[in-house]
Scaffold this motif. Structure first.
Motif, PDB file in Angstrom:
ATOM      1  N   THR A  58       4.552   1.382  12.067  1.00 21.34           N
ATOM      2  CA  THR A  58       3.809   1.681  10.822  1.00 21.34           C
ATOM      3  C   THR A  58       4.096   0.614   9.755  1.00 21.34           C
ATOM      4  O   THR A  58       3.989   0.884   8.557  1.00 21.34           O
ATOM      5  CB  THR A  58       4.261   3.055  10.272  1.00 21.34           C
ATOM      6  N   TRP A  59       4.447  -0.594  10.197  1.00 20.31           N
ATOM      7  CA  TRP A  59       4.929  -1.608   9.276  1.00 20.31           C
ATOM      8  C   TRP A  59       3.806  -2.273   8.486  1.00 20.31           C
ATOM      9  O   TRP A  59       3.584  -3.488   8.591  1.00 20.31           O
ATOM     10  CB  TRP A  59       5.702  -2.692  10.007  1.00 20.31           C
ATOM     11  N   GLY A  60       3.043  -1.479   7.764  1.00 20.72           N
ATOM     12  CA  GLY A  60       2.000  -2.095   6.949  1.00 20.72           C
ATOM     13  C   GLY A  60       1.255  -1.037   6.171  1.00 20.72           C
ATOM     14  O   GLY A  60       1.358   0.169   6.452  1.00 20.72           O
ATOM     15  N   ASN A  61       0.498  -1.456   5.190  1.00 21.10           N
ATOM     16  CA  ASN A  61      -0.261  -0.504   4.381  1.00 21.10           C
ATOM     17  C   ASN A  61      -1.396  -1.205   3.656  1.00 21.10           C
ATOM     18  O   ASN A  61      -1.306  -2.390   3.332  1.00 21.10           O
ATOM     19  CB  ASN A  61       0.653   0.199   3.359  1.00 21.10           C
ATOM     20  N   HIS A 103      11.247 -10.880   2.763  1.00 18.58           N
ATOM     21  CA  HIS A 103      10.535  -9.629   3.104  1.00 18.58           C
ATOM     22  C   HIS A 103       9.335  -9.978   3.984  1.00 18.58           C
ATOM     23  O   HIS A 103       9.499 -10.203   5.179  1.00 18.58           O
ATOM     24  CB  HIS A 103      10.149  -8.917   1.809  1.00 18.58           C
ATOM     25  N   LYS A 127      -2.582   4.470   1.917  1.00 17.97           N
ATOM     26  CA  LYS A 127      -2.229   5.211   3.132  1.00 17.97           C
ATOM     27  C   LYS A 127      -0.944   6.016   2.879  1.00 17.97           C
ATOM     28  O   LYS A 127      -0.139   5.651   2.006  1.00 17.97           O
ATOM     29  CB  LYS A 127      -2.045   4.270   4.314  1.00 17.97           C
ATOM     30  N   PRO A 128      -0.705   7.059   3.668  1.00 16.46           N
ATOM     31  CA  PRO A 128       0.531   7.828   3.550  1.00 16.46           C
ATOM     32  C   PRO A 128       1.686   7.073   4.198  1.00 16.46           C
ATOM     33  O   PRO A 128       1.474   6.227   5.091  1.00 16.46           O
ATOM     34  CB  PRO A 128       0.227   9.120   4.310  1.00 16.46           C
ATOM     35  N   SER A 129       2.886   7.355   3.784  1.00 12.87           N
ATOM     36  CA  SER A 129       4.059   6.635   4.296  1.00 12.87           C
ATOM     37  C   SER A 129       4.461   7.131   5.687  1.00 12.87           C
ATOM     38  O   SER A 129       4.542   8.337   5.928  1.00 12.87           O
ATOM     39  CB  SER A 129       5.240   6.832   3.338  1.00 12.87           C
ATOM     40  N   GLY A 130       4.667   6.174   6.578  1.00 12.90           N
ATOM     41  CA  GLY A 130       5.287   6.502   7.872  1.00 12.90           C
ATOM     42  C   GLY A 130       4.407   7.220   8.868  1.00 12.90           C
ATOM     43  O   GLY A 130       4.879   7.675   9.910  1.00 12.90           O
ATOM     44  N   SER A 173       2.484   5.428   0.549  1.00 15.05           N
ATOM     45  CA  SER A 173       3.243   4.303   1.104  1.00 15.05           C
ATOM     46  C   SER A 173       4.449   3.957   0.246  1.00 15.05           C
ATOM     47  O   SER A 173       4.391   4.019  -0.990  1.00 15.05           O
ATOM     48  CB  SER A 173       2.335   3.064   1.188  1.00 15.05           C
ATOM     49  N   SER A 174       5.536   3.551   0.900  1.00 15.01           N
ATOM     50  CA  SER A 174       6.750   3.174   0.160  1.00 15.01           C
ATOM     51  C   SER A 174       6.506   1.947  -0.725  1.00 15.01           C
ATOM     52  O   SER A 174       7.243   1.689  -1.660  1.00 15.01           O
ATOM     53  CB  SER A 174       7.885   2.884   1.143  1.00 15.01           C
ATOM     54  N   ASP A 175       5.445   1.183  -0.422  1.00 15.18           N
ATOM     55  CA  ASP A 175       5.149  -0.014  -1.213  1.00 15.18           C
ATOM     56  C   ASP A 175       4.154   0.264  -2.340  1.00 15.18           C
ATOM     57  O   ASP A 175       3.690  -0.691  -2.993  1.00 15.18           O
ATOM     58  CB  ASP A 175       4.585  -1.111  -0.295  1.00 15.18           C
ATOM     59  N   HIS A 233      -0.343  -4.986   2.797  1.00 20.53           N
ATOM     60  CA  HIS A 233       1.020  -5.486   3.055  1.00 20.53           C
ATOM     61  C   HIS A 233       1.284  -5.297   4.538  1.00 20.53           C
ATOM     62  O   HIS A 233       1.032  -4.213   5.084  1.00 20.53           O
ATOM     63  CB  HIS A 233       2.051  -4.706   2.247  1.00 20.53           C
ATOM     64  N   HIS A 273       3.933  -6.841   8.066  1.00 20.79           N
ATOM     65  CA  HIS A 273       5.069  -7.653   8.521  1.00 20.79           C
ATOM     66  C   HIS A 273       4.591  -8.511   9.693  1.00 20.79           C
ATOM     67  O   HIS A 273       5.298  -8.661  10.682  1.00 20.79           O
ATOM     68  CB  HIS A 273       6.230  -6.743   8.942  1.00 20.79           C
TER      69      HIS A 273
HETATM   70  O1  LIG Z   1       7.946  -3.199   3.892  1.00 17.99           O
HETATM   71  C1  LIG Z   1       8.100  -2.130   4.465  1.00 17.99           C
HETATM   72  C2  LIG Z   1       9.419  -1.818   5.058  1.00 17.99           C
HETATM   73  O2  LIG Z   1      10.270  -2.950   4.854  1.00 17.99           O
HETATM   74  C3  LIG Z   1       6.945  -1.195   4.584  1.00 17.99           C
HETATM   75  O3  LIG Z   1       5.786  -1.993   4.698  1.00 17.99           O
HETATM   76  C4  LIG Z   1       6.948  -0.272   5.769  1.00 17.99           C
HETATM   77  O4  LIG Z   1       7.069  -0.938   6.953  1.00 17.99           O
HETATM   78  C5  LIG Z   1       5.656   0.520   5.719  1.00 17.99           C
HETATM   79  O5  LIG Z   1       5.961   1.528   4.886  1.00 17.99           O
HETATM   80  P1  LIG Z   1       4.930   2.723   4.591  1.00 17.99           P
HETATM   81  O6  LIG Z   1       3.674   2.125   4.034  1.00 17.99           O
HETATM   82  O7  LIG Z   1       4.652   3.434   5.924  1.00 17.99           O
HETATM   83  O8  LIG Z   1       5.689   3.593   3.606  1.00 17.99           O
END
Ligand SMILES: O=C(CO)[C@@H](O)[C@H](O)COP(=O)(O)O
Length: 248
Positions: free
Chosen positions: A26-29, A169, A43-46, A74-76, A95, A97
């Motif tokens: 889920t490394w993106g949003n 990052h 988007k929702p986190s995780g 999202s955490s971001d 965002h 990775h």
């Molecule tokens: O940068 C990061 C983690 O380092 C985030 O991009 C997570 O990988 C995705 O987080 P959520 O959007 O699922 O909260």
């Protein structure tokens, strides 16, 4: 566009991330904004992309208050909100990775404009932010990530350089809407990969000259852009490289 249409667009844009190979797990949003309504959809986190549904989308005000949705955003989110508040032309943010762009971000190196593929979308080097201080990391990591992106870009036209590398990052990209932001995120990853290979072949390769950069960027983005037009443009007005160069 209605809020329902914006939620659908943001859901589809999030689902495009794995389709384009930009994310692991889920490394993106992706988020989008309705500026008239002052609402951001993210988007929702995780949540795994294959399980993601329309009702999972989280709707917030630009200040970050929840309007719709029960899941954690999202955490971001603070980073997305900081960019929307500062740059009126940004309509969608991504965002990821993605491997090659993240490698440049981890190396804290800007991606130089080494060819016309880059110049078609980015009117200069793709900058890398400075590392956050321990206090910034501790206090408000995601919000400070937004601040350091703004500090790095300054007051350039953000759609002229629709992406940045957050040092230590990973990349952020943006566009006039969520789909355009995903398109730019795909291009960012592609030119990051090309630049890495170019410099592996020739470590002293330098950026293309301004006249070539301006020509290619203007063909797609200038006042009389050519691509997608029905008739030959009267003339393409070169876009000045001054502002774009400032962020390198
Ligand atoms: O940068 C990061 C983690 O380092 C985030 O991009 C997570 O990988 C995705 O987080 P959520 O959007 O699922 O909260």
């Amino acid at each position: 566009m209605s809020l329902l249409e914006l939620k659908q667009q943001v859901l589809e844009a999030n689902l495009d991330l794995p389709r384009h190979g930009l994310v692991t797990f889920t490394w993106g949003n992706v988020s989008g904004i309705d500026r008239a309504a002052g609402l951001v959809v993210i988007k929702p986190s995780g949540v795994e992309y294959e399980r993601m549904q329309l009702d999972d989308m989280v709707v917030l005000t630009l200040a970050g208050e929840r309007v719709e949705g029960t899941l954690r955003p999202s955490s971001d989110t603070p980073t997305h909100l900081a960019l929307y508040r500062h740059y009126a032309d940004i309509g969608g943010i991504v965002h990821t990775h993605s491997t090659h762009a993240t490698s440049w971000a981890q190396a804290c190196r800007a991606i130089p404009a080494l060819g016309t593929t880059h110049a078609d979308y980015f009117h200069g080097a793709i900058p890398c932010t400075r590392p956050l201080t321990p206090q910034e990391v501790e206090e408000a990591y995601e919000a400070k990530t937004g601040s350091v992106i703004i500090e790095t870009l300054g007051e350039i036209e953000p759609l002229a350089i629709p992406g940045v590398l957050v040092s230590e990052h990973a990349p952020f990209a943006w566009g006039k809407d969520a789909h355009a932001a995903v398109h730019n995120a795909v291009v960012l990853e592609e030119v990051a990969r090309m630049a890495l290979y170019t410099l592996m072949i020739n470590a002293s390769q330098h950026a293309i000259p301004d006249h070539l950069l301006d020509k290619h960027y203007s063909r797609k983005h200038g006042k009389n852009a050519y691509y997608g037009q029905t008739s030959q443009p009267a003339s393409s007005t070169p876009v000045s490289t001054t502002a774009a160069r400032r962020v390198a």
